[in-house]
Design a protein around this motif. Sequence first.
Motif, PDB file in Angstrom:
ATOM      1  N   ARG A  31       0.872  -1.078  -0.098  1.00 37.90           N
ATOM      2  CA  ARG A  31       0.103  -0.191   0.051  1.00 37.90           C
ATOM      3  C   ARG A  31       0.871   1.045   0.050  1.00 37.90           C
ATOM      4  O   ARG A  31       0.588   2.024   0.601  1.00 37.90           O
ATOM      5  CB  ARG A  31      -1.233   0.314   0.962  1.00 37.90           C
ATOM      6  CG  ARG A  31      -2.573  -0.425   1.075  1.00 37.90           C
ATOM      7  CD  ARG A  31      -3.215  -0.575   0.076  1.00 37.90           C
ATOM      8  NE  ARG A  31      -3.667  -2.298  -0.217  1.00 37.90           N
ATOM      9  CZ  ARG A  31      -5.368  -1.434  -0.347  1.00 37.90           C
ATOM     10  NH1 ARG A  31      -5.472  -0.079  -0.046  1.00 37.90           N
ATOM     11  NH2 ARG A  31      -5.769  -2.003  -0.581  1.00 37.90           N
ATOM     12  N   LEU A  32       1.944   1.216  -1.042  1.00 35.37           N
ATOM     13  CA  LEU A  32       2.498   2.307  -1.009  1.00 35.37           C
ATOM     14  C   LEU A  32       1.804   3.248  -1.541  1.00 35.37           C
ATOM     15  O   LEU A  32       2.229   4.551  -1.297  1.00 35.37           O
ATOM     16  CB  LEU A  32       4.268   2.214  -1.239  1.00 35.37           C
ATOM     17  CG  LEU A  32       4.742   0.885  -0.766  1.00 35.37           C
ATOM     18  CD1 LEU A  32       6.196   0.514  -1.389  1.00 35.37           C
ATOM     19  CD2 LEU A  32       4.892   1.849   0.595  1.00 35.37           C
ATOM     20  N   SER A  33       0.174   2.957  -2.471  1.00 35.25           N
ATOM     21  CA  SER A  33      -0.190   3.991  -3.254  1.00 35.25           C
ATOM     22  C   SER A  33      -1.444   5.201  -2.457  1.00 35.25           C
ATOM     23  O   SER A  33      -0.782   6.391  -2.326  1.00 35.25           O
ATOM     24  CB  SER A  33      -0.801   3.299  -4.135  1.00 35.25           C
ATOM     25  OG  SER A  33      -1.944   2.171  -3.170  1.00 35.25           O
ATOM     26  N   TYR A  34      -0.487   4.055  -1.262  1.00 36.60           N
ATOM     27  CA  TYR A  34      -1.726   5.236   0.233  1.00 36.60           C
ATOM     28  C   TYR A  34      -0.680   6.657   0.510  1.00 36.60           C
ATOM     29  O   TYR A  34      -0.927   7.781   1.023  1.00 36.60           O
ATOM     30  CB  TYR A  34      -1.949   3.895   1.327  1.00 36.60           C
ATOM     31  CG  TYR A  34      -2.121   5.049   2.442  1.00 36.60           C
ATOM     32  CD1 TYR A  34      -3.541   5.412   2.422  1.00 36.60           C
ATOM     33  CD2 TYR A  34      -1.714   5.868   3.523  1.00 36.60           C
ATOM     34  CE1 TYR A  34      -4.453   6.503   2.981  1.00 36.60           C
ATOM     35  CE2 TYR A  34      -1.653   6.616   4.450  1.00 36.60           C
ATOM     36  CZ  TYR A  34      -3.542   6.779   4.529  1.00 36.60           C
ATOM     37  OH  TYR A  34      -3.444   7.803   5.477  1.00 36.60           O
ATOM     38  N   LEU A  35      -0.098   5.998   0.936  1.00 35.76           N
ATOM     39  CA  LEU A  35       1.305   6.807   0.485  1.00 35.76           C
ATOM     40  C   LEU A  35       1.449   8.622  -0.216  1.00 35.76           C
ATOM     41  O   LEU A  35       1.136   8.761   0.694  1.00 35.76           O
ATOM     42  CB  LEU A  35       3.271   6.582   0.995  1.00 35.76           C
ATOM     43  CG  LEU A  35       3.899   7.765   1.851  1.00 35.76           C
ATOM     44  CD1 LEU A  35       4.122   7.228   3.460  1.00 35.76           C
ATOM     45  CD2 LEU A  35       5.005   6.119   1.955  1.00 35.76           C
ATOM     46  N   LEU A  36       1.923   7.784  -1.266  1.00 34.72           N
ATOM     47  CA  LEU A  36       1.642   8.518  -2.070  1.00 34.72           C
ATOM     48  C   LEU A  36       0.172   9.363  -2.440  1.00 34.72           C
ATOM     49  O   LEU A  36      -0.020  10.486  -2.087  1.00 34.72           O
ATOM     50  CB  LEU A  36       1.768   7.954  -3.689  1.00 34.72           C
ATOM     51  CG  LEU A  36       1.694   8.917  -4.593  1.00 34.72           C
ATOM     52  CD1 LEU A  36       3.358   9.992  -5.141  1.00 34.72           C
ATOM     53  CD2 LEU A  36       1.693   8.252  -6.326  1.00 34.72           C
ATOM     54  N   PHE A  37      -0.913   8.406  -1.909  1.00 31.05           N
ATOM     55  CA  PHE A  37      -2.212   9.924  -1.647  1.00 31.05           C
ATOM     56  C   PHE A  37      -2.590  11.150  -0.435  1.00 31.05           C
ATOM     57  O   PHE A  37      -2.488  11.833  -0.512  1.00 31.05           O
ATOM     58  CB  PHE A  37      -3.325   8.636  -1.344  1.00 31.05           C
ATOM     59  CG  PHE A  37      -4.357   8.969  -0.905  1.00 31.05           C
ATOM     60  CD1 PHE A  37      -5.500  10.145  -2.173  1.00 31.05           C
ATOM     61  CD2 PHE A  37      -4.767   9.035   0.303  1.00 31.05           C
ATOM     62  CE1 PHE A  37      -6.366  10.480  -1.195  1.00 31.05           C
ATOM     63  CE2 PHE A  37      -6.295   9.379   0.938  1.00 31.05           C
ATOM     64  CZ  PHE A  37      -7.023  10.372  -0.016  1.00 31.05           C
ATOM     65  N   ILE A  38      -1.483  10.493   0.859  1.00 25.98           N
ATOM     66  CA  ILE A  38      -1.477  11.245   1.605  1.00 25.98           C
ATOM     67  C   ILE A  38      -0.720  12.514   1.062  1.00 25.98           C
ATOM     68  O   ILE A  38      -0.190  12.807   1.514  1.00 25.98           O
ATOM     69  CB  ILE A  38      -1.412  11.222   2.886  1.00 25.98           C
ATOM     70  CG1 ILE A  38      -0.542   9.639   2.949  1.00 25.98           C
ATOM     71  CG2 ILE A  38      -2.466   9.816   3.243  1.00 25.98           C
ATOM     72  CD1 ILE A  38       0.306   9.759   4.621  1.00 25.98           C
ATOM     73  N   TYR A 177      11.360  10.016   0.224  1.00 26.26           N
ATOM     74  CA  TYR A 177      12.338   9.622   1.515  1.00 26.26           C
ATOM     75  C   TYR A 177      11.130   9.211   2.763  1.00 26.26           C
ATOM     76  O   TYR A 177      11.471   8.234   3.284  1.00 26.26           O
ATOM     77  CB  TYR A 177      12.082  11.627   1.641  1.00 26.26           C
ATOM     78  CG  TYR A 177      12.258  11.926   2.909  1.00 26.26           C
ATOM     79  CD1 TYR A 177      13.469  11.904   3.395  1.00 26.26           C
ATOM     80  CD2 TYR A 177      11.154  12.223   4.057  1.00 26.26           C
ATOM     81  CE1 TYR A 177      13.828  12.049   4.878  1.00 26.26           C
ATOM     82  CE2 TYR A 177      11.578  13.029   5.082  1.00 26.26           C
ATOM     83  CZ  TYR A 177      12.984  12.631   5.183  1.00 26.26           C
ATOM     84  OH  TYR A 177      12.793  13.022   7.008  1.00 26.26           O
ATOM     85  N   HIS A 178      10.013   9.500   2.137  1.00 22.69           N
ATOM     86  CA  HIS A 178       8.714   8.675   3.289  1.00 22.69           C
ATOM     87  C   HIS A 178       8.948   7.768   2.646  1.00 22.69           C
ATOM     88  O   HIS A 178       8.626   6.519   3.822  1.00 22.69           O
ATOM     89  CB  HIS A 178       7.340   8.980   2.806  1.00 22.69           C
ATOM     90  CG  HIS A 178       7.488  10.600   3.840  1.00 22.69           C
ATOM     91  ND1 HIS A 178       7.708  11.463   2.943  1.00 22.69           N
ATOM     92  CD2 HIS A 178       6.595  10.576   5.406  1.00 22.69           C
ATOM     93  CE1 HIS A 178       7.460  12.471   3.539  1.00 22.69           C
ATOM     94  NE2 HIS A 178       7.283  11.645   4.930  1.00 22.69           N
ATOM     95  N   SER A 237       7.306  13.919  12.969  1.00 21.30           N
ATOM     96  CA  SER A 237       6.619  13.452  12.256  1.00 21.30           C
ATOM     97  C   SER A 237       6.697  11.984  12.142  1.00 21.30           C
ATOM     98  O   SER A 237       5.990  11.356  12.774  1.00 21.30           O
ATOM     99  CB  SER A 237       6.991  13.783  10.397  1.00 21.30           C
ATOM    100  OG  SER A 237       6.121  15.443  10.686  1.00 21.30           O
ATOM    101  N   LEU A 238       8.461  12.278  12.596  1.00 19.81           N
ATOM    102  CA  LEU A 238       9.040  10.394  12.182  1.00 19.81           C
ATOM    103  C   LEU A 238       8.369  10.054  13.964  1.00 19.81           C
ATOM    104  O   LEU A 238       8.502   9.193  13.210  1.00 19.81           O
ATOM    105  CB  LEU A 238      10.019  10.291  12.407  1.00 19.81           C
ATOM    106  CG  LEU A 238      11.068   9.114  12.741  1.00 19.81           C
ATOM    107  CD1 LEU A 238      10.441   8.152  11.065  1.00 19.81           C
ATOM    108  CD2 LEU A 238      12.443   9.050  12.068  1.00 19.81           C
TER     109      LEU A 238
END
Length: 264
Positions: A31-38, A177-178, A237-238
């Motif tokens: 679900r790296l697509s979710y990370l891209l989304f946010i 980076y994320h 944030s981390l």
Amino acid sequence: MKQYSYIHSLYYSFYSKSFYQHVARNWKGLRLSYLLFILCLFWVPEISRMHSELSEFISAEAPKYVKQVPLITISQGKVSIKEQSPYIINTPEKNTPFAIIDTSGQTTSLDKSSALVLLTKSQLIVKNSSSESRTFGLEGIDHLIVDQRKLYEWLETFDTIFPVILFPFILFFSFLYHVIQVLLIAGIGTLFAKRFQADLDFKALMRLAAVSFTPAIVLQTIHAILDIPFPYSAPISLLIALGYLYYAVGLNSEHAVSAANKAS
């Protein structure tokens, strides 16, 4: 069973036990697509803010430089101006050189000058740092006339395309980076899984790690929209994401999942 979309995650990620259990047990893949989304949600207002600041700078500061620029003619790769050379364009208020136009050959580098730009008879030299400059040859230019009107047109074009160019570029590097951070805290998550006796493979930990960044990124987005400084946003944030991952893994312990199954 309740289904959770990416939009639901923007608020359920702050508190929902069933949401984190659903992410671990029912979502598939990394679900790296979710990370891209946010990240897209964060960078849209942030790029908008940066674009607004650029537009204000161009409107307020650029004319102070542009009005000093003489008529520049480049023919067959050779620069000429009507004014006496070297011609200096100063930084407003400071009265220090910002750019030098020298077709006489007296000035050949920016090493001993505070100026950032040097236009010689056949080259454009731009200072990147106090010790490094880049040189661009003009031999490929057959005929070009640069006047103040042309400069304003270029600035207007740059202002228009700035967000279009910057958004995918900065989103790409922010995503990389994320992803590295998600991998890092997912690795730490394996220790959390042992601590809570949670039956989670690394893909599930990656999904939980990606979702755990949501509260921190939402917080950054709010700061961007309200134009409020967020000092030390990256380490904070981390830490927030790490705290939420700890919470999420705990919610997926055998005891917590068993209790949730009985309740449902």
